[in-house]
Enzyme design. Sequence first.
Site, PDB file in Angstrom:
ATOM      1  N   GLY A  43       5.762 -56.208  25.784  1.00 39.08           N
ATOM      2  CA  GLY A  43       6.553 -55.075  25.301  1.00 39.08           C
ATOM      3  C   GLY A  43       5.713 -53.842  25.053  1.00 39.08           C
ATOM      4  O   GLY A  43       6.110 -52.718  25.384  1.00 39.08           O
ATOM      5  N   CYS A  44       4.541 -54.035  24.489  1.00 34.97           N
ATOM      6  CA  CYS A  44       3.656 -52.914  24.176  1.00 34.97           C
ATOM      7  C   CYS A  44       3.131 -52.258  25.451  1.00 34.97           C
ATOM      8  O   CYS A  44       2.988 -51.035  25.516  1.00 34.97           O
ATOM      9  CB  CYS A  44       2.515 -53.369  23.279  1.00 34.97           C
ATOM     10  SG  CYS A  44       3.101 -53.986  21.680  1.00 34.97           S
ATOM     11  N   THR A  45       2.873 -53.066  26.470  1.00 31.25           N
ATOM     12  CA  THR A  45       2.417 -52.521  27.744  1.00 31.25           C
ATOM     13  C   THR A  45       3.531 -51.711  28.400  1.00 31.25           C
ATOM     14  O   THR A  45       3.299 -50.608  28.893  1.00 31.25           O
ATOM     15  CB  THR A  45       1.945 -53.658  28.672  1.00 31.25           C
ATOM     16  OG1 THR A  45       0.842 -54.317  28.045  1.00 31.25           O
ATOM     17  CG2 THR A  45       1.525 -53.129  30.027  1.00 31.25           C
TER      18      THR A  45
END
Length: 153
Positions: A43-45
């Site tokens: 998700g962060c990527t």
Amino acid sequence: MVDVGEKAPEFSMAADSGGGVSLAAMKGKKVVLYFYPKDDTPGCTKEACAFRDAMPDFSGIDAEIIGVSKDPVAKHDKFKAKYDLPFMLASDEESGVCERYGVWVEKNMYGKKYMGIERATFLIDGEGIVRNIWRKVKVPGHADAVLEAAKSL
């Protein structure tokens, strides 16, 4: 906890490439301050890459993007290089900035409670006032929503 219309809490953090970042140094610019749990996770990527892809549009409206997590600067450097991220990643290893912005929260995964960063974004105007807040961010479409809000400042 900070609310829309309030002065954004001041911050000064170590950042990627051995640099640093502070809110005071960005006076006069729009600031997109986004908090995310951890470098190089799915998700962060996706969130970082969405901001990366929209960077030309953010630059066109004189907006700075700063990603914040508890990851150390060395990990930020690797994450930034791996995905060619053109904006600053700041390290809040002690959680002080996360606490001032109200994103250091209790989380629950598989019945285990722990403290972590709630995915959230703060849009700060050139005078240091919070103009918009997105909490519990869902990544798809988020960078576009932030860009649209920043254009109206």
